[in-house]
Scaffold this motif. Structure first.
Motif, mmCIF file in Angstrom:
data_model
loop_
_atom_site.group_PDB
_atom_site.id
_atom_site.type_symbol
_atom_site.label_atom_id
_atom_site.label_comp_id
_atom_site.label_asym_id
_atom_site.label_seq_id
_atom_site.Cartn_x
_atom_site.Cartn_y
_atom_site.Cartn_z
ATOM 1 N N PRO A 75 0.824 -1.222 0.000
ATOM 2 C CA PRO A 75 0.000 0.000 0.000
ATOM 3 C C PRO A 75 0.856 1.270 0.000
ATOM 4 C CG PRO A 75 -0.764 -1.551 1.661
ATOM 5 C CD PRO A 75 0.554 -2.061 1.179
ATOM 6 N N GLY A 76 0.396 2.272 -0.720
ATOM 7 C CA GLY A 76 1.074 3.557 -0.767
ATOM 8 C C GLY A 76 1.774 3.781 -2.088
ATOM 9 N N SER A 77 1.666 4.980 -2.603
ATOM 10 C CA SER A 77 2.277 5.301 -3.892
ATOM 11 C C SER A 77 3.769 5.554 -3.719
ATOM 12 C CB SER A 77 1.607 6.545 -4.478
ATOM 13 O OG SER A 77 2.052 6.790 -5.789
ATOM 14 N N PRO A 78 4.621 4.850 -4.468
ATOM 15 C CA PRO A 78 6.069 5.042 -4.324
ATOM 16 C C PRO A 78 6.531 6.376 -4.892
ATOM 17 C CG PRO A 78 5.618 3.520 -6.118
ATOM 18 C CD PRO A 78 4.299 3.795 -5.449
ATOM 19 N N LEU A 79 7.621 6.860 -4.340
ATOM 20 C CA LEU A 79 8.235 8.074 -4.869
ATOM 21 C C LEU A 79 9.040 7.755 -6.113
ATOM 22 C CD1 LEU A 79 9.547 9.862 -1.642
ATOM 23 C CD2 LEU A 79 7.489 10.375 -2.961
ATOM 24 N N VAL A 80 9.027 8.674 -7.063
ATOM 25 C CA VAL A 80 9.818 8.515 -8.288
ATOM 26 C C VAL A 80 10.561 9.819 -8.565
ATOM 27 C CG1 VAL A 80 8.289 6.799 -9.327
ATOM 28 C CG2 VAL A 80 7.865 9.224 -9.745
ATOM 29 N N ILE A 81 11.723 9.676 -9.189
ATOM 30 C CA ILE A 81 12.489 10.842 -9.642
ATOM 31 C C ILE A 81 12.566 10.775 -11.158
ATOM 32 C CG2 ILE A 81 14.705 12.026 -9.658
ATOM 33 C CD1 ILE A 81 15.232 10.970 -6.884
ATOM 34 N N CYS A 82 12.048 11.805 -11.802
ATOM 35 C CA CYS A 82 12.173 11.910 -13.250
ATOM 36 C C CYS A 82 12.752 13.287 -13.565
ATOM 37 C CB CYS A 82 10.835 11.696 -13.943
ATOM 38 S SG CYS A 82 9.567 12.877 -13.438
ATOM 39 N N PHE A 83 13.033 13.526 -14.820
ATOM 40 C CA PHE A 83 13.651 14.780 -15.222
ATOM 41 C C PHE A 83 12.762 15.512 -16.218
ATOM 42 C CE2 PHE A 83 16.984 12.318 -13.458
ATOM 43 C CZ PHE A 83 17.935 13.203 -12.972
ATOM 44 N N LEU A 84 12.601 16.812 -15.992
ATOM 45 C CA LEU A 84 11.845 17.687 -16.877
ATOM 46 C C LEU A 84 12.709 18.877 -17.253
ATOM 47 C CD1 LEU A 84 8.426 17.819 -14.961
ATOM 48 C CD2 LEU A 84 8.949 16.439 -16.975
ATOM 49 N N THR A 85 12.463 19.415 -18.431
ATOM 50 C CA THR A 85 13.206 20.605 -18.847
ATOM 51 C C THR A 85 12.663 21.832 -18.128
ATOM 52 O OG1 THR A 85 11.721 21.089 -20.685
ATOM 53 C CG2 THR A 85 13.595 19.614 -21.133
ATOM 54 N N GLY A 86 13.463 22.888 -18.137
ATOM 55 C CA GLY A 86 13.020 24.133 -17.531
ATOM 56 C C GLY A 86 11.738 24.657 -18.146
ATOM 57 N N PRO A 98 15.870 17.486 -11.995
ATOM 58 C CA PRO A 98 15.276 16.312 -11.337
ATOM 59 C C PRO A 98 14.047 16.717 -10.527
ATOM 60 C CG PRO A 98 17.275 16.989 -10.184
ATOM 61 C CD PRO A 98 17.177 17.857 -11.412
ATOM 62 N N VAL A 99 12.976 15.944 -10.677
ATOM 63 C CA VAL A 99 11.708 16.223 -9.988
ATOM 64 C C VAL A 99 11.289 14.978 -9.216
ATOM 65 C CG1 VAL A 99 9.261 16.748 -10.291
ATOM 66 C CG2 VAL A 99 10.959 17.863 -11.750
ATOM 67 N N VAL A 100 11.015 15.132 -7.932
ATOM 68 C CA VAL A 100 10.514 14.022 -7.127
ATOM 69 C C VAL A 100 9.030 14.251 -6.863
ATOM 70 C CG1 VAL A 100 11.249 15.135 -4.960
ATOM 71 C CG2 VAL A 100 10.743 12.679 -5.001
ATOM 72 N N THR A 101 8.239 13.230 -7.146
ATOM 73 C CA THR A 101 6.796 13.251 -6.873
ATOM 74 C C THR A 101 6.383 11.809 -6.619
ATOM 75 O OG1 THR A 101 4.655 14.074 -7.663
ATOM 76 C CG2 THR A 101 6.074 13.023 -9.295
ATOM 77 N N ASP A 102 5.092 11.535 -6.489
ATOM 78 C CA ASP A 102 4.654 10.159 -6.246
ATOM 79 C C ASP A 102 4.124 9.530 -7.522
ATOM 80 O OD1 ASP A 102 1.360 9.912 -5.925
ATOM 81 O OD2 ASP A 102 2.167 11.935 -5.711
ATOM 82 N N LEU A 103 4.201 8.204 -7.583
ATOM 83 C CA LEU A 103 3.812 7.484 -8.797
ATOM 84 C C LEU A 103 2.330 7.633 -9.096
ATOM 85 C CD1 LEU A 103 4.738 5.492 -11.040
ATOM 86 C CD2 LEU A 103 4.001 3.642 -9.527
ATOM 87 N N TYR A 104 1.502 7.660 -8.067
ATOM 88 C CA TYR A 104 0.061 7.801 -8.295
ATOM 89 C C TYR A 104 -0.221 9.095 -9.063
ATOM 90 C CZ TYR A 104 -4.956 7.644 -7.389
ATOM 91 O OH TYR A 104 -6.310 7.598 -7.539
ATOM 92 N N THR A 105 0.448 10.152 -8.651
ATOM 93 C CA THR A 105 0.302 11.424 -9.350
ATOM 94 C C THR A 105 0.792 11.303 -10.781
ATOM 95 O OG1 THR A 105 0.546 12.717 -7.328
ATOM 96 C CG2 THR A 105 1.025 13.840 -9.383
ATOM 97 N N ALA A 106 1.969 10.732 -10.945
ATOM 98 C CA ALA A 106 2.573 10.627 -12.273
ATOM 99 C C ALA A 106 1.709 9.823 -13.234
ATOM 100 C CB ALA A 106 3.954 9.997 -12.164
ATOM 101 N N ASN A 107 1.041 8.797 -12.721
ATOM 102 C CA ASN A 107 0.253 7.927 -13.590
ATOM 103 C C ASN A 107 -1.179 8.391 -13.807
ATOM 104 O OD1 ASN A 107 2.248 6.139 -14.250
ATOM 105 N ND2 ASN A 107 1.741 4.662 -12.655
ATOM 106 N N ASN A 108 -1.634 9.391 -13.063
ATOM 107 C CA ASN A 108 -3.027 9.819 -13.174
ATOM 108 C C ASN A 108 -3.221 11.232 -13.700
ATOM 109 O OD1 ASN A 108 -5.152 7.795 -11.982
ATOM 110 N ND2 ASN A 108 -3.325 7.602 -10.728
ATOM 111 N N ILE A 109 -2.160 11.993 -13.817
ATOM 112 C CA ILE A 109 -2.353 13.380 -14.209
ATOM 113 C C ILE A 109 -2.165 13.621 -15.700
ATOM 114 C CG2 ILE A 109 -1.832 14.372 -11.975
ATOM 115 C CD1 ILE A 109 0.973 14.606 -12.652
#
Length: 636
Positions: free
Chosen positions: A450-461, A519-530
């Motif tokens: 249970p719980g959405s894991p943290l992920v680090i991905c990269f985005l441009t400015g 580098p941007v850290v957020t949660d996987l649930y957010t990344a997969n639903n937005i």
């Protein structure tokens, strides 16, 4: 999500409503709305019956609230018995999202405790909510199968066989095309005898009940695109004549759609276009509706979330047609004797959760990790600041900074937390691991923890600037979609047209560079639903998460999850969930400085751009007029 992943910054609202409590006594007052008489009473519904009455007991958004089950189950049985003794027919219904929201959901698939609790309490029917699909289709199917394993289909106290409520979600079905998920889900729907509606006969009357999963709820669910989904209103228009053909005296809709937007809500649309519905029991918004919301002759009600309140609504059959009688929301009495079967179910589940948690985290989920005099607010103010979101942003920044998991320049690291991921406020006083999880309970990791894991991905400015533009231009219309940052601040001009408001963006005090990877850290649930934001903005807010070399990501969780490697975090190199990062942050009393003014966005409003835009428009108009004159002269 696999394949090409689109990452954009809009999370569907998840609004919690803190409900007050009705006393057990009070006056019964009525008012007439159209041809419907509505009564709201805080105490008993009375014993005198001059009409045929069906009392509807209902809940919604229970979210694995296992600690509430013993009292809630006993209260439902008590209220049902009291109503039946007055000659009422009684139906018991739930408006969806029975699962996810506490650590107890760790055993949803294996033991089906939520489904079994509905049976223990004597529910007749329920509808799917969006979070009921968080398990995934196959795991949801196994949950339904596992309710029949061993003694799971019996009352733990009496050993009597349980009657399991019918699922009446009329506007969903399994897809016909192949794939194990679809096959498993289709077989499970048959196994539980999923129906578009049910006719319940009570006290000589027929109650027709059907359910719908709202469009916004569906689009926010893990079932989006994976199941067959039909428009709720169009489905209702097909189902209602079937119910009428069966001679139903009353028609009830279970709608996991939400009514908080009132006249603009999906439930209001359902009531307007399907006036044959007598009562809509609403879920999804977590709102406790203490006064029925009337649309024509249709009453819309909701009992809030997490098993805090039990709704009671009387439908009266009179010579003049159906009328609405007394309505109340009642809290579970503190001194009620817990239901024996639900108590055994809860204690068994609590022991399993504690054992699993201990093996994984080397502590108890009920250990106190912090204590506060007053909880942080989780409300986004008019300036876009959400204190609890900001605390969570600091926590996940802390996790990413120390655990890393990917080579990156931490001086460019940004944390992003959408307001919608917060499920409930932390309590005042002692705070446990379990309390923190309940606040950030969305999602599961790749191993079904249970719980959405943290992920680090990269985005441009330039992509990060789009996120800030979303905050400055759109998010204020719905605070739950607002993004809170740590490590970033921006300046915007609210006098400018939407999507053209951002002036400057800074990362840790340095002006952002458009082509640089951050580098941007957020949660996987957010990344997969937005990803919905990219679609709804016609690609304007569509962002492509990348690895640290700038290559597009194929599988965010497998490529970008943060894994614990140090003492005090995880000892088994498992994914670090957002809730656990926050728990560690609170437990270890981590102090991070404010790296920018709070809130992150600063309005540097100036009306000068209006004059510039006006001049541009004026010049363009003059140019068009001169061109038209020139064309006319040439024709002559």
């Amino acid at each position: 999500m696999k394949h090409s992943v689109k990452f954009s910054m809009l999370l569907l609202a998840a609004v919690l409503f803190s409900s007050s409590i009705f006393s057990q006594k009070g006056e019964y007052k009525t008012k007439t709305v159209g041809n419907v008489t509505i009564g709201v009473k805080t105490g008993d519904h009375g014993t005198d019956r001059t009409t045929n009455t069906v009392r509807v007991l209902f809940t919604g958004d229970l979210h694995s609230c296992a600690d509430k089950w013993p009292g809630l189950t006993a209260f439902i049985k008590q209220e049902r018995k009291a109503a039946e003794e007055t000659g009422c027919g009684v139906v018991t219904l739930d408006a969806g999202d029975m699962m996810f929201g506490s650590l107890y959901s760790a055993f949803s698939e294996i033991d089906a405790p939520e489904y079994r609790q509905l049976a223990l309490a004597g529910y007749d029917a329920f509808v799917f909510g969006n979070h009921d699909f968080d398990l995934g289709l196959t795991s949801l199917a196994y949950m339904f199968y596992n309710r029949a394993v061993g003694d799971n289909s019996k009352d733990p106290a009496t050993k009597e066989n349980l009657f399991f409520p019918l699922n009446v979600t009329a506007n969903i079905d399994a897809k016909n095309e192949g794939g194990d998920d679809n096959k498993n889900f289709a077989n499970a729907l048959k196994f539980i005898n999923h129906q578009p509606y049910v006719i319940l006969e009570r006290a000589g009357m027929k109650v027709g009940v059907f359910g719908v999963l709202g469009r916004n709820a569906y689009e926010a669910s893990m079932a989006n695109g994976r199941i067959m989904y039909m428009d709720p209103v169009e489905t209702a228009k097909k189902v209602i004549p079937m119910i009428q053909a069966k001679g139903a005296d009353f028609i009830i809709a279970l709608s996991h759609s939400g009514a908080m937007a009132r006249e603009n809500s999906e439930d209001a649309r359902l009531a307007r276009e399907c006036p044959e519905i007598n009562l809509i029991i609403s879920g999804h918004d977590h709102e406790a509706i203490f006064q029925p919301f009337m649309v024509g002759n249709t009453a819309i009600v909701s009992a809030g979330a997490n098993g805090t309140l039990l709704g009671e609504f009387d439908l009266l059959k009179t010579p003049d047609g159906v009328k609405a009688g007394p309505y109340s929301l009642k809290s579970v009495p503190e001194d009620i004797t817990p239901d024996p079967g639900a108590t055994i179910l809860f204690n068994d589940l609590k022991g399993k959760v504690a054992d699993q948690f201990g093996k994984r985290f080397h502590s108890s989920p009920f250990d106190v990790i912090d204590s506060v005099a007053a909880p942080l607010s989780m409300t986004t103010d008019e300036n876009g600041f959400n204190p609890m979101d900001y605390d969570v942003a600091k926590a996940i920044f802390n996790a990413a900074y120390f655990l890393k998991g990917v080579q990156m320049d931490t001086s460019k690291l940004i944390a992003i937390v959408p307001a919608g991921v917060l499920r409930q406020q932390l309590p005042s006083g002692n705070i446990t691991y379990s309390d923190v999880f309940n606040s950030l309970s969305l999602g599961r990791d790749i191993n079904k923890n249970p719980g959405s894991p943290l992920v680090i991905c990269f985005l441009t400015g330039s992509e990060i600037k789009k996120i800030c533009e979303f905050n400055a231009s759109v998010a204020f219309q719905n605070p739950d979609t607002y993004m809170t940052f740590y490590g970033l601040n921006y300046e915007y001009n609210s006098a400018m047209p939407k999507m053209f408001r951002i002036k400057n963006v800074y990362v840790h005090g340095k002006k952002i560079e458009s082509s640089t990877l951050y580098p941007v850290v957020t949660d996987l649930y957010t990344a997969n639903n937005i990803s919905l934001a990219g679609e709804k903005s016609h690609g304007f807010l569509s962002l492509d998460p990348k690895d640290n070399t700038g290559k597009p990501l194929i599988d965010i969780e497998r490529q970008c999850a943060i894994r614990g490697t140090s003492e005090g975090w995880f000892l088994d190199y498992a994914d670090v969930s957002e809730w656990y990062a926050y728990a560690v942050y609170l437990r270890d009393k981590v102090v991070l400085p404010d790296s920018y003014p709070v809130p992150a966005g600063k309005d540097v409003r100036s009306n000068a751009p209006y004059f510039i835009w006006g001049a541009v428009v004026l010049i363009a108009l003059i140019g068009i007029i001169l061109s038209l004159k020139s064309m006319r002269k040439k024709k002559k």
